[in-house]
Design a protein around this motif. Structure first.
Motif, short mmCIF file in Angstrom:
data_model
loop_
_atom_site.label_atom_id
_atom_site.label_comp_id
_atom_site.label_asym_id
_atom_site.label_seq_id
_atom_site.Cartn_x
_atom_site.Cartn_y
_atom_site.Cartn_z
N TYR A 88 -19.88 6.52 -25.23
CA TYR A 88 -18.70 6.31 -26.07
C TYR A 88 -17.56 7.26 -25.68
O TYR A 88 -16.42 6.85 -25.46
N VAL A 122 -13.95 6.12 -24.21
CA VAL A 122 -12.69 6.40 -24.90
C VAL A 122 -11.76 7.19 -23.99
O VAL A 122 -10.56 6.91 -23.89
N ARG A 145 -10.35 4.96 -21.28
CA ARG A 145 -9.41 3.97 -21.80
C ARG A 145 -8.08 4.62 -22.20
O ARG A 145 -7.00 4.14 -21.84
N VAL A 156 -10.05 12.51 -31.32
CA VAL A 156 -10.65 11.18 -31.46
C VAL A 156 -11.88 11.32 -32.35
O VAL A 156 -12.73 12.15 -32.08
N PRO A 157 -11.98 10.52 -33.41
CA PRO A 157 -13.17 10.59 -34.26
C PRO A 157 -14.34 9.86 -33.63
O PRO A 157 -14.16 9.13 -32.64
N GLY A 158 -15.50 10.04 -34.20
CA GLY A 158 -16.68 9.34 -33.70
C GLY A 158 -17.83 9.48 -34.67
O GLY A 158 -17.64 9.88 -35.83
N ASN A 159 -18.99 9.17 -34.17
CA ASN A 159 -20.23 9.21 -34.94
C ASN A 159 -20.42 10.55 -35.65
O ASN A 159 -20.25 11.61 -35.05
N VAL A 160 -20.78 10.50 -36.94
CA VAL A 160 -20.99 11.75 -37.68
C VAL A 160 -22.46 12.15 -37.71
O VAL A 160 -22.81 13.19 -38.26
N LEU A 161 -23.32 11.30 -37.15
CA LEU A 161 -24.76 11.57 -37.25
C LEU A 161 -25.32 12.35 -36.07
O LEU A 161 -26.41 12.90 -36.14
N ASN A 199 -19.44 15.20 -32.47
CA ASN A 199 -18.01 15.17 -32.79
C ASN A 199 -17.62 16.23 -33.81
O ASN A 199 -16.55 16.16 -34.40
N ARG A 200 -18.54 17.18 -34.04
CA ARG A 200 -18.27 18.13 -35.11
C ARG A 200 -16.98 18.92 -34.86
O ARG A 200 -16.20 19.17 -35.77
N HIS A 206 -13.95 16.55 -35.31
CA HIS A 206 -13.73 16.29 -36.74
C HIS A 206 -13.20 17.53 -37.44
O HIS A 206 -12.40 17.43 -38.38
N ILE A 217 -5.22 11.96 -35.90
CA ILE A 217 -6.34 11.11 -35.50
C ILE A 217 -5.88 10.11 -34.44
O ILE A 217 -4.80 9.54 -34.55
N VAL A 218 -6.69 9.96 -33.41
CA VAL A 218 -6.34 9.05 -32.31
C VAL A 218 -7.33 7.91 -32.23
O VAL A 218 -8.53 8.13 -32.08
N GLU A 219 -6.82 6.70 -32.33
CA GLU A 219 -7.65 5.52 -32.07
C GLU A 219 -7.21 4.86 -30.76
O GLU A 219 -8.04 4.38 -30.02
#
Lengths: 363, 363
Positions: free
Chosen positions: A124, A128, A131, A253-258, A262-263, A266, A275-277
């Protein structure tokens, strides 16, 4: 490649060999107008009294580095050169000399976005990075990163795939590529009008201590730093902190919190990073419509131009009196981050030119 | 189950059958002290003059609904009951009557967090919902959601798996479960001291028009709303907007930027919603240390208590003079979102009690 006198160049190369923790002091003295050789001699006298051989050793090493650079077509960009990137000249601790393999123009390209993140990135994070870099590069944004495994190299690759220009800033000499498997990537960067740059003299091996220091150059070249998949103790957070100190925008860029991957990113969002999408989120933050330069040039021939009120930035500059960013910022009340794009616009319009040492002068 | 007189109950059930778009006006008139039957009669006279049979039809339907509720052990919680959740009573458009299968105590539990999100959720969205709900529930937080497919049902399941209490608010009668495959989940919620609640009379079939309206009850019961995997046009964004209008906190879980699944949640983050990675992020926002109630009760016997300055909230209340949240907010200068936790603390300390209609009175 540099316009500076060879004695100055030798002194600047010697300054490059001093501990990186001295660079802020070096920059202060150079900015105050002290000659590079004097800065070097005084620093060694102040700091290395116990080691009289050091002066000769450093000067010899510098001479050899310059000879190597000339033999291997490694460019040298002195702090005082007109081509030295003004955004980098504006930081408190700019490298007195940049060693560059590839295009010096790439370093002066605008606008610049840094993309940094995890070395051990997920699919991921890599997707990102590639891209975003591709989308930005295809719209004329120069992408700077650190040639590292993971997010960094994905950013370089994305920019290249989009036919864009990208610059890799190393924590080693430009002839000592790290990680070694990225040598072909470095060659591709150079082949496509980009550059590989370092403040460390050729031959300097990579050193973990150099990387945090190097990060300030990545952010220093950029208007905005985008962080992708930074864990809690990621080196990318050092780049983000440097960016904030330099008045540059930080985005994440945000992502999975699990997964914990990405700590860090975030955490930046929690602290107010944008925040970047998509690439549009970054372009919006740059506050620049890409293609603006062309419009500005066309606009210069419009008759309405004469009637415009005096530009806030232009009004701070007098012909023949070069000013650095700090002075212009003080006079105009604008932050350097806001000033730089405006100065580039004025430059493209032919109203301002660069005077070296990160200074600008009105035409 | 409700403490209100049967004539009032019939009128409130009749009010439940009026268009949901009238509920704000109904609440205004009830708050102003008008009797439910008078509110009902006047509204029909004002709005349904062309349809004289409607009064009889609605009253008959209400009578049957009450009979069905009594036969099927469906509880009825009138707006004026002491057990009616004060957080819900505080919104501008509280349902005059809630129909409840399960525990009425569950509705009055505190603190409450709503978890809402995509019906067509990814494995990631489901896992995050289940984990957050479980972690919150195991720390005494009541979880409210909508029994929908995807994120909603994962939240209920997570709360149940942690041995917690959860409430499902429906867009249909509590005896008409939608989606039908969630009937076992609804039974498990009720079996574990939770509840299934609705403002629609028993027998009301689900209707797409009812769900946005229902969302205000989900947020109205909660102190904070957590959004997981909301796309660009997700119904969860309606819940988030309702929460903001109600002065509740809105939080969002970030995720993948490449799939479009999180565009709505990221939009909320962009607009200032707090980012959620773990249950701690939510508890922090609630500004409540769970287990605080016990400490408060113990603290009440400390001798130092007498010397404490008069509490800002308590100081706004006079014994025997019930006040609603708006009045207390105006007198204390605190928002309802800040007031509610404080009022619950005071209630646990025995210094304040509920007086029905969402009002509080000093003991």
């Amino acid at each position: 490649m540099t316009s500076c006198a060879s004695a100055d160049l030798l002194a600047l190369a010697s300054l490059s060999l001093l501990p990186v923790s001295w660079v802020r002091l070096i920059a202060e003295r150079l900015r105050a107008g002290e000659a590079p050789a004097a800065v070097f001699a005084r620093l060694l006298a102040e700091r290395s009294a116990a080691d009289p051989d050091r002066f000769a050793w450093v000067a010899d090493r510098a001479r050899k580095a310059i000879a190597q650079a000339e033999a291997e077509a490694i460019g040298m960009l002195a702090w005082s050169d007109v081509a030295y990137p003004p955004a980098l000249a504006a930081i408190v601790d700019p490298p007195p000399l940049l060693w560059v393999r590839g295009s010096l123009d790439a370093l002066a390209a605008q606008p610049v976005v840094a993309i940094v993140g995890a070395r051990a990135a997920s699919a991921y994070g890599l997707a990102v990075s590639e891209r975003l870099a591709g989308d930005l590069a295809s719209r004329g944004v120069m992408i700077v990163s650190g040639l590292a495994r993971g997010v960094d190299s994905a950013a370089h690759r994305g920019a290249l795939a989009a036919g864009g220009v990208t610059v890799a800033v190393l924590g080693s000499g430009v002839d000592v590529l790290y990680p070694p498997e990225h040598a072909p990537l470095a060659r591709a960067i150079v082949a496509q009008q980009g550059a590989v740059a370092s403040e460390f003299v050729p031959g300097t091996p990579p050193n973990p201590a150099f990387f945090p220091q190097r990060n300030r150059i990545i952010s220093g070249l950029a208007r905005a730093v985008v962080v992708i998949e930074a864990g809690e103790k990621s080196g990318s957070l050092i780049t983000a902190r440097a960016a904030l100190e330099q008045g540059r925008d930080v985005l994440a860029v945000p992502g999975n919190v699990l997964t914990g991957r990405n700590r860090g990113a975030h955490g930046l969002l929690r602290d107010g990073a944008k925040i970047v999408e998509t690439a549009d989120d970054i372009l919006e933050e740059l506050n620049v419509s890409v293609g603006m330069n062309l419009a500005a040039v066309e606009g210069a021939s419009e008759p309405a131009k004469a009637a415009r009120p005096v530009d806030a930035v232009l009004g701070c500059l007098a012909p023949g009196e070069p000013c650095d960013l700090d002075e212009i910022a003080e006079r105009s009340g604008l932050s350097s981050a806001r000033l730089l794009p405006r100065l580039f616009e004025l430059e493209v319009q032919g109203l301002v030119r660069r005077a070296g040492g990160g200074r600008f002068v009105r035409n």
